[in-house]
Design an enzyme around this catalytic site. Sequence first.
Site, short mmCIF file in Angstrom:
data_model
loop_
_atom_site.label_atom_id
_atom_site.label_comp_id
_atom_site.label_asym_id
_atom_site.label_seq_id
_atom_site.Cartn_x
_atom_site.Cartn_y
_atom_site.Cartn_z
N ASP A 198 -15.46 23.25 -74.61
CA ASP A 198 -15.08 22.25 -73.61
C ASP A 198 -13.57 22.25 -73.45
OD1 ASP A 198 -15.11 19.53 -72.15
OD2 ASP A 198 -17.22 19.83 -72.61
N HIS A 240 -12.37 15.00 -71.34
CA HIS A 240 -13.79 15.32 -71.16
C HIS A 240 -14.41 15.79 -72.48
CE1 HIS A 240 -17.26 17.84 -69.91
NE2 HIS A 240 -17.37 16.99 -68.92
N SER A 420 -22.95 16.41 -68.17
CA SER A 420 -22.05 16.71 -69.28
C SER A 420 -22.19 15.69 -70.40
CB SER A 420 -20.60 16.71 -68.81
OG SER A 420 -20.30 17.87 -68.08
#
Length: 472
Positions: A198, A240, A420
């Site tokens: 990620d 994120h 996600s």
Amino acid sequence: MKSYLLVPKESIETHAKPGVRGTEQGERVLQRTTALQFMMSGRAPDMLRDLGLHSATLPGRLPQVSVPVVAKKKKAAGKRGRKSNEVSVAASDGPVMELASASEVGTCRHMPLIGATMAHFVSEKAERIAREELGGDFEFIPDTVHLTFPGPVAAGQIGPRNRGLSSLVNREWPEESGIASAHAQGIKGAGVMLGILDTGVDADHPEHQDRLIQFRYVSLFPNSPQNPARDVRGFDPDGHGTHVAGIAAGSFHGVAPEVDLYVASVIESETIRTSLGRVAAGMEWLLHQFSRPENAMRPAVVNMSLGFPVQPPPGVSDMEYRLNIRALQTLVRRLVDSNVLPVVAAGNGGAGTAGYPAAFPEALAVGAVDFARRVASFSASGVVNQRSVPDVMGYGVNVYSSTERRCNNQAFYERMSGTSMAAPYVAGLAALYRCRSPDLTALEVRDLILANVLKLPKTAEGRAGRGLAVYK
């Protein structure tokens, strides 16, 4: 300068041979050596080094990797030879990344655990010779096609970003998820390795600061000798990856808070893009960590919230794009062959937008539902090459988790929505199952997750896979 990922054609066209499997004291043995079954892969780095490309290896000691045993000859004169189709990989203390000067022909990095080689050519002549010598057995895949992660979606987010300045009193996972029941039984993921590809992870966020996180930053140009990958304290310029890590393994909100975390930063915060080369380098690093002697027999899960669309992006030929996709599938297959379960976000484009790697049969593709078990409108679904996506659903709407910190060290928490967020929920469940039954293979854990779902009967056909993943 041109960069390529060299992948043996046989590994793209065929499935890997099974890894070493057997029984020992009644327990299943699964060694992470499968990629080396493609013995042809070792030809590329040898030939490239002969051309003058400098070797840019992983820093530190490589894991001992077993290969088929060759019968020893009695007192053979000189160096003992080996058959032309065999590759020997032994432990090594170096070298660390070597910086190339402008006069050098390039660099190469062999990645034996995924059976591929990264090559960075400065010399056009060296590239031409390499293609002539290796083109019959290897695909030269340009490291130019960009992937993106299915970013968070605004779906009724609660309040401004700075309202989430502390952890919640309790985890929000509904009772039906089975997470509270698993934790009450002491099943929290201990002994399981969880890898995340990620944007990174903030290792000093309160949600993560009480554990040691193995972290690697893979640069935007992973084949370039001027931008080596490096192992540093975990950071995340986007938030994120920290949110994903918090859902799967956060101390206060995570599904499996006792897993060991391995995070590779392979996505840029500014462009939200990555490349096949960066993903390959991240996967090789993860398998490198997972294959260490102390880890080789431990169960592992990898979460990937990134993807290719079905159709090639503008400016990329269909042939080059399909080659990238086939190579990406080969990389995902290496994880399964190495007894690692890949959990992949389905995407946020809605119905009819399923892409890759979610559409690969090797992946466990995850769509998103809200806490009322309603399928999110953004959750991707579709049929690609006769495979229906997603396989299963996870909670992915307004999920509360860690993101980042202010300059004064005040921590942020935030609600985000997207597949996600649903994928790390399922990855956490997989870690709980692997914690409870560490002798199960990755495919057996996948089957267990698909068998233990909550049905979503009022959902349109094809939108919700088998149903909502839970722990039973």
